[in-house]
Scaffold this motif. Structure first.
Motif, PDB file in Angstrom:
ATOM      1  N   MET A 174       0.823  -1.219   0.000  1.00  6.93           N
ATOM      2  CA  MET A 174       0.000   0.000   0.000  1.00  6.93           C
ATOM      3  C   MET A 174       0.854   1.265   0.000  1.00  6.93           C
ATOM      4  O   MET A 174       0.421   2.303  -0.507  1.00  6.93           O
ATOM      5  CB  MET A 174      -0.930  -0.002   1.222  1.00  6.93           C
ATOM      6  N   VAL A 175       2.055   1.189   0.585  1.00  6.54           N
ATOM      7  CA  VAL A 175       2.934   2.368   0.631  1.00  6.54           C
ATOM      8  C   VAL A 175       3.218   2.889  -0.780  1.00  6.54           C
ATOM      9  O   VAL A 175       3.248   4.093  -1.021  1.00  6.54           O
ATOM     10  CB  VAL A 175       4.260   2.009   1.368  1.00  6.54           C
ATOM     11  N   ASP A 176       3.372   1.980  -1.747  1.00  2.00           N
ATOM     12  CA  ASP A 176       3.663   2.385  -3.137  1.00  2.00           C
ATOM     13  C   ASP A 176       2.481   3.106  -3.793  1.00  2.00           C
ATOM     14  O   ASP A 176       2.656   3.808  -4.783  1.00  2.00           O
ATOM     15  CB  ASP A 176       4.023   1.153  -3.983  1.00  2.00           C
ATOM     16  N   LEU A 177       1.288   2.896  -3.245  1.00  2.00           N
ATOM     17  CA  LEU A 177       0.085   3.474  -3.876  1.00  2.00           C
ATOM     18  C   LEU A 177      -0.419   4.712  -3.134  1.00  2.00           C
ATOM     19  O   LEU A 177      -1.538   5.169  -3.362  1.00  2.00           O
ATOM     20  CB  LEU A 177      -1.037   2.418  -3.911  1.00  2.00           C
ATOM     21  N   ILE A 178       0.408   5.248  -2.239  1.00  2.00           N
ATOM     22  CA  ILE A 178      -0.062   6.342  -1.369  1.00  2.00           C
ATOM     23  C   ILE A 178      -0.554   7.553  -2.159  1.00  2.00           C
ATOM     24  O   ILE A 178      -1.570   8.159  -1.819  1.00  2.00           O
ATOM     25  CB  ILE A 178       1.043   6.729  -0.350  1.00  2.00           C
ATOM     26  N   MET A 179       0.127   7.890  -3.257  1.00  2.00           N
ATOM     27  CA  MET A 179      -0.273   9.076  -4.027  1.00  2.00           C
ATOM     28  C   MET A 179      -1.594   8.846  -4.763  1.00  2.00           C
ATOM     29  O   MET A 179      -2.384   9.771  -4.950  1.00  2.00           O
ATOM     30  CB  MET A 179       0.836   9.482  -5.015  1.00  2.00           C
ATOM     31  N   ASP A 180      -1.820   7.593  -5.187  1.00  2.00           N
ATOM     32  CA  ASP A 180      -3.106   7.273  -5.831  1.00  2.00           C
ATOM     33  C   ASP A 180      -4.255   7.435  -4.840  1.00  2.00           C
ATOM     34  O   ASP A 180      -5.331   7.928  -5.186  1.00  2.00           O
ATOM     35  CB  ASP A 180      -3.093   5.829  -6.366  1.00  2.00           C
ATOM     36  N   VAL A 181      -4.021   6.994  -3.606  1.00  2.00           N
ATOM     37  CA  VAL A 181      -5.069   7.117  -2.574  1.00  2.00           C
ATOM     38  C   VAL A 181      -5.316   8.595  -2.285  1.00  2.00           C
ATOM     39  O   VAL A 181      -6.465   9.029  -2.138  1.00  2.00           O
ATOM     40  CB  VAL A 181      -4.652   6.367  -1.279  1.00  2.00           C
ATOM     41  N   MET A 213       1.596  17.627  -1.509  1.00  2.00           N
ATOM     42  CA  MET A 213       0.183  17.487  -1.906  1.00  2.00           C
ATOM     43  C   MET A 213      -0.740  18.135  -0.856  1.00  2.00           C
ATOM     44  O   MET A 213      -1.683  18.857  -1.200  1.00  2.00           O
ATOM     45  CB  MET A 213      -0.138  15.991  -2.030  1.00  2.00           C
ATOM     46  N   LEU A 214      -0.428  17.900   0.426  1.00  3.26           N
ATOM     47  CA  LEU A 214      -1.263  18.469   1.497  1.00  3.26           C
ATOM     48  C   LEU A 214      -1.168  19.996   1.492  1.00  3.26           C
ATOM     49  O   LEU A 214      -2.166  20.688   1.718  1.00  3.26           O
ATOM     50  CB  LEU A 214      -0.840  17.911   2.859  1.00  3.26           C
ATOM     51  N   LYS A 215       0.037  20.515   1.205  1.00  5.65           N
ATOM     52  CA  LYS A 215       0.200  21.981   1.132  1.00  5.65           C
ATOM     53  C   LYS A 215      -0.667  22.558   0.014  1.00  5.65           C
ATOM     54  O   LYS A 215      -1.319  23.586   0.179  1.00  5.65           O
ATOM     55  CB  LYS A 215       1.677  22.328   0.881  1.00  5.65           C
ATOM     56  N   GLU A 250      -3.384  21.334  -1.162  1.00  6.47           N
ATOM     57  CA  GLU A 250      -4.789  21.271  -0.744  1.00  6.47           C
ATOM     58  C   GLU A 250      -5.119  22.412   0.221  1.00  6.47           C
ATOM     59  O   GLU A 250      -6.197  23.000   0.158  1.00  6.47           O
ATOM     60  CB  GLU A 250      -5.085  19.914  -0.069  1.00  6.47           C
ATOM     61  N   VAL A 251      -4.169  22.728   1.136  1.00  4.92           N
ATOM     62  CA  VAL A 251      -4.391  23.835   2.085  1.00  4.92           C
ATOM     63  C   VAL A 251      -4.544  25.141   1.317  1.00  4.92           C
ATOM     64  O   VAL A 251      -5.418  25.959   1.614  1.00  4.92           O
ATOM     65  CB  VAL A 251      -3.222  23.922   3.104  1.00  4.92           C
ATOM     66  N   MET A 252      -3.702  25.328   0.292  1.00  8.91           N
ATOM     67  CA  MET A 252      -3.776  26.553  -0.528  1.00  8.91           C
ATOM     68  C   MET A 252      -5.139  26.653  -1.220  1.00  8.91           C
ATOM     69  O   MET A 252      -5.715  27.729  -1.319  1.00  8.91           O
ATOM     70  CB  MET A 252      -2.664  26.560  -1.583  1.00  8.91           C
ATOM     71  N   LYS A 253      -5.627  25.483  -1.688  1.00 13.39           N
ATOM     72  CA  LYS A 253      -6.935  25.481  -2.386  1.00 13.39           C
ATOM     73  C   LYS A 253      -8.055  25.944  -1.455  1.00 13.39           C
ATOM     74  O   LYS A 253      -9.006  26.571  -1.892  1.00 13.39           O
ATOM     75  CB  LYS A 253      -7.256  24.075  -2.892  1.00 13.39           C
ATOM     76  N   ILE A 280      -0.866  17.517   8.517  1.00 11.04           N
ATOM     77  CA  ILE A 280       0.494  18.057   8.349  1.00 11.04           C
ATOM     78  C   ILE A 280       1.234  18.041   9.691  1.00 11.04           C
ATOM     79  O   ILE A 280       2.422  17.724   9.761  1.00 11.04           O
ATOM     80  CB  ILE A 280       0.445  19.494   7.754  1.00 11.04           C
ATOM     81  N   HIS A 281       0.501  18.355  10.758  1.00 13.56           N
ATOM     82  CA  HIS A 281       1.080  18.342  12.114  1.00 13.56           C
ATOM     83  C   HIS A 281       1.671  16.960  12.413  1.00 13.56           C
ATOM     84  O   HIS A 281       2.833  16.834  12.818  1.00 13.56           O
ATOM     85  CB  HIS A 281      -0.028  18.689  13.118  1.00 13.56           C
TER      86      HIS A 281
END
Length: 948
Positions: free
Chosen positions: A314-321, A355-357, A359-362, A382-383
């Motif tokens: 699952m670690v390899d698919l983290i960006m897909d999730v 990616m999280l950054k 999303e925060v900007m959005k 992020i924390h």
């Protein structure tokens, strides 16, 4: 014995139709009236009426009708009427129907033939079916697919009857021929289903013969193929390699339902990395391609299950999730973030945080109503990333500090707590964080965020320039002194004379405040600002945020300002060589403190300053006038040390939880060792080899060993009758989420045969019986296993009670043996859970059901009593161990648990040691629903007394 029901229709009993009216309508020639009469007759029959006088009328006047609706209703009527007498023999008048059914099976209209064949699927009387078999078989070769598919189902249901194999000896062969020539997808599926149900070997043979063409078959047939594969592999695990190949070929099917089932089947059958990776990829594709929120949530649940058993893949698919965050639904986003946070590794952390950054900007640009809540979730994510991998903190901390002035108070609090933790754990970032915090401090609008930010300024401004900037920023945000003019005071005094009772009204309308330990605060309304929801000030930035908040009566914040300035002045004394500058700063600070005290005692504000804040400000004044070395050390060092200790304890708790999760079961010492390297690899594909290896590894690590050992099972057996009763019964109770299964063993202890033995059960509480148990005949001294399923719909204590009824040949009346009650324990449904202090307090304020239990125990030690309650209630103590240390004769702790239905249970325990050594106090339970509060209260009352 109750007969099975194949038809259910809602019926309003308000105006029941009279049999004579129905009879008249059936005898007439008006087709709509006939249809209406047939519907009424069917509804009456379904609701327990017998209507024997209608049968001949229907045979005479309804059978000959050519109308399709009438014919369909006639078949429904024939389906539900009693076709046998009390001894189980077919009634003679049913022969009249046989001829009509044969005519229907040869009718020129396809619809009539089809519905008649469907009707035969629900007939159990072989005497009626036998003469119709030739006609049914003829329909297998009819030109119309609608008739062929129903004919196949009719053959299947006839073959499944008790004497079905004699009635249709060569049915599987016939259906196999049909399957090889059939072109219609639905008929093909029915034929394969018939072989799967009645002749599994033929179905397997057909599948393996046409294995290359499986991917071209229709969706319906592919679903049955998957069901067959699951069944075959459960019974014969050795052959699953060749079936896994079929499943992988089906992963490219155009139907999403087939793909989803394939992925689920792969995971259940194999642990080979190739298979799991294929299943995980499929789930990720579905997550992105499906627009339905429920489908996304289900797929995320499947991915979550994969994460716990196959984390490496699952670690390899983290960006897909992570791409699922594009969905606007908050539940989907929350679930996605929960999965991703457990898959973070040093390799992928930078990608995830980037990616999280984004999303925060959005969330800044869009004006969606849930943006604030989503931003809060992202900040928390992020924390936790920054705590696990401190090196990424530098890339996110400055971005997040832009949100300190966020209108969503909860997300602003999350940001400031994050900053507070990062500034301690990442010393390299201290200077840049302090500089940025001082620059953006004026934007902060919430009192609680201001308090935390002020603490950071007081603790981490270390150099001369930082201390001076910190003091300047605070002064700027407080604005010009004094806080009010004499003319304002005069106006306020006049106003208070005119409305003397205004204050009392304001006080009484407020709700009592809840302190951190869950107890109610007895306090003046002014002090409530310290504990109430954060105050957000709407005002011009020029007026200064601290000034605006102070003028709303928030003196808790005033005390925090005083403490921060005191720390800054004390640090200035260390870093500023010029005594003149130090004295100048000290007098300015003292002026601010005195101005705050004056404001607190003036009539300008509706409420005076509370005693606690007053004392703290006065302490700061005394401190600056006369500072000793011991006091200086407490203010400049001990505060920080307490915070460091709190952080290390939090980290320790988290690592202990991770260790507990990582514990795995071990193999038994006498287990068979299988040397897979010595196995023959002839004719095995790479996938099959991988699968064999994974199975062996599972055996070696004890994954195939059942966790429930037999000793635990014995604890769950309940005796239902006495040893001297003619029938002995005991139940083994299994509770699994929403289902309770009672496995009841009934033993006939007499020398007589017990006839029509029936186990009658009833329930109290939110429990429902799924089916009524059947009647049984029990030979002398023999036993019978009876299963009863019960559905549970909420977390509360339920009771199952009932009796066993039976007849014997020499006694005419029925004998009744009353059973012991089975109490379903609330502990089976609740499990320990964790939530933040803020979430606990929010829930405590919102939940309306409270149950207050007085402490009544023989235990004399507070901590021992707390541990006893935790053990008895299966809850988690949220209060950290450090807060419970030391002996002070008083203990307050918060406990939390969650039920399998998602309900929250909150408990606050407050106990005090009396002079005689006994404990007194209260345990208060709060929940959203009444059941859980009452059941937990009863449980605690029962368990606390003995202390055992």
């Amino acid at each position: 014995m109750e007969k099975s029901c194949t038809l259910l229709i809602h019926f309003d009993k308000g105006t029941p139709a009279i049999a004579n009216e129905i009879k008249e309508a059936l005898e007439g020639n008006d087709v709509p009236a006939k249809i209406d009469a047939m519907k009424k007759a069917i509804m009456l029959l379904l609701n327990g009426e017998t209507l024997p006088q209608l049968f001949i009328t229907i045979v005479r006047y309804v059978l000959p009708s050519e109308d399709h609706t009438v014919q369909n209703l006639l078949l429904l009527y024939l389906e539900i009427i009693e076709k046998t007498d009390t001894k189980g023999r077919v009634l003679p008048e049913m022969i009249l129907i046989c001829q009509n059914l044969r005519n229907n099976l040869q009718h020129p209209n396809e619809y009539i033939r089809g519905v008649t064949l469907r009707f035969l699927c629900r007939l159990n009387e072989t005497e009626i079916i036998e003469p119709l078999i030739p006609s049914v078989l003829q329909n297998l070769e009819h030109r119309h697919p609608f008739i062929r598919r129903n004919a196949i189902l009719a053959v299947m249901s006839i073959y499944k009857l008790p004497q079905g194999e004699q009635l249709l000896v060569d049915a599987p062969e016939m259906i196999e021929k049909v399957l090889s020539t059939e072109q219609d997808a639905s008929a093909k599926r029915n034929a394969f289903l018939m072989l799967f149900t009645c002749a599994q070997d033929r179905a397997v043979n057909y599948l393996l013969t046409h294995v290359d063409r499986v991917s071209e078959w229709g969706e319906l047939l592919q679903m049955v193929v998957l069901e067959l594969i699951r069944k075959v592999c459960r019974t014969n695990r050795a052959e699953k390699g060749k079936y896994i190949k079929i499943i992988i070929s089906l992963l490219n099917a155009p139907s999403t339902a087939v793909i989803y089932e394939c992925a689920g089947t792969l995971v259940s059958l194999s642990s080979a990395p190739t298979a799991i990776r294929a299943a995980a990829n499929t789930y990720c594709q579905l997550l992105l391609s499906q627009s339905d929120h429920n489908v996304k949530l289900i797929v995320l649940d499947r991915l979550n299950e994969l994460k716990s058993s196959h984390r490496d893949i699952m670690v390899d698919l983290i960006m897909d999730v992570l791409r699922a965050l594009s969905s606007p639904n908050l539940d989907i986003r929350r679930k996605t973030l929960d999965i991703v946070l457990e898959l973070i590794t040093p390799r992928n952390i930078n990608e995830v945080v980037l990616m999280l950054k984004k999303e925060v900007m959005k969330t800044q640009s869009g004006e969606l109503e849930k943006n604030g809540e989503y931003r809060q979730m992202l900040i928390q994510a992020i924390h936790s990333c920054a705590i696990k991998f401190p090196e990424v903190a530098s890339t996110v901390v400055h971005l997040l500090m832009d949100f300190l002035g966020d209108s969503n108070v909860a997300s602003a609090i999350d940001v400031v707590v994050f900053v507070r933790e990062i500034i301690e754990t990442n010393p390299k970032l201290r200077v840049s964080i302090i500089t940025r915090l001082l620059d953006t401090f004026y934007q902060i609008r919430a009192a609680r965020v201001c308090s935390c930010a002020l603490w950071i300024i007081g603790e981490y401004c270390l150099s001369l320039s930082e201390v001076e900037s910190g003091m300047a920023t605070i002064k700027q945000c407080l604005g010009e002194l004094p806080f009010y003019s004499v003319s304002e005071e005069g106006e306020a005094t006049d106003a208070s004379k005119k409305t003397p009772q205004a204050n009392s009204i304001t006080v009484s309308s407020r709700r009592p405040a809840v302190l951190a330990d869950g107890t109610y605060a007895t306090q003046s309304a002014a002090s409530e600002t310290a504990f109430s929801a954060p105050t957000v000030v709407q005002g011009s930035l020029a007026s200064g945020n601290l000034r605006s908040l102070l003028l709303t009566g928030d003196f808790f914040l005033g005390a925090v300002v005083a403490c921060t300035l005191t720390k800054l002045v004390l640090r200035l004394q260390e870093v500023q060589p010029s005594k003149v500058e130090v004295n100048k700063a000290t007098t300015q600070a003292l002026l601010i403190f005195v101005s705050m005290l004056q404001l607190g005692q003036s009539p300008v504000l509706p409420h005076p300053i509370d005693n606690d804040s007053n004392d703290r400000i006065v302490l700061c004044i005394r401190l600056l006038c006369d500072t000793g070395d011991g006091i200086r050390k407490i203010w400049l060092q001990s505060c920080r040390q307490s915070f460091v200790k709190m952080l290390s304890e939090k980290q320790l708790r988290e690592t202990e939880e991770l260790k507990a999760k990582a514990q795995v079961s071990h193999a038994q010492p006498d287990d068979l060792i299988d040397f897979y390297h010595l196995k023959s690899r002839k004719g095995m594909s790479q996938l099959e080899l991988e699968d064999e290896v994974q199975d062996d590894l599972k055996r070696a690590t004890g994954e195939f060993v059942n966790d429930n050992d037999d000793a635990n099972k014995l604890n769950r057996i309940l005796q239902l009758t006495g040893f001297s009763d003619p029938v002995y019964a005991e139940a083994y109770v299994t509770v699994h989420h929403y289902d309770i299964v009672l496995d009841i063993t009934v033993i006939n202890r007499t020398k007589e045969t017990l006839q029509n033995l029936c186990l009658e059960l009833a329930t109290m509480g939110d429990l429902k019986l799924v089916e009524r148990p059947q009647n049984y005949t029990l030979a002398p001294e023999s036993s019978k296993q009876i299963k009863a399923n019960i559905k549970v719909s909420s977390t509360e204590t339920g009771v199952i009670f009932g009796n066993i009824v039976y007849e014997t040949s020499n006694v005419l009346e029925r004998t009744v043996v009353v059973l012991n009650d089975i109490h379903i324990d609330i502990m089976d449904y609740i499990s320990p859970a964790v939530c933040t202090d803020a979430a606990f307090r929010t829930m405590w304020a919102e939940f309306e059901w409270e149950n207050k239990v007085a402490v009544n125990t023989v235990i004399q030690d507070e901590k021992e009593f707390l541990n006893h309650i935790i053990k008895s209630t299966n809850m988690k103590c949220l209060t950290p161990v450090s807060a419970l240390d030391d002996e002070c004769g008083f203990l307050a702790a918060n406990l939390y648990a969650k039920s399998v239905f998602g309900e929250d249970a909150l408990v606050n325990l407050s106990v005090e040691k009396q002079a005689d050594g006994k404990l007194s106090g209260y345990i208060r339970i709060r929940s959203k629903t009444q059941g859980i509060a009452l059941s937990l209260g009863d449980k605690i009352t029962l368990k606390q007394k003995g202390g055992g």
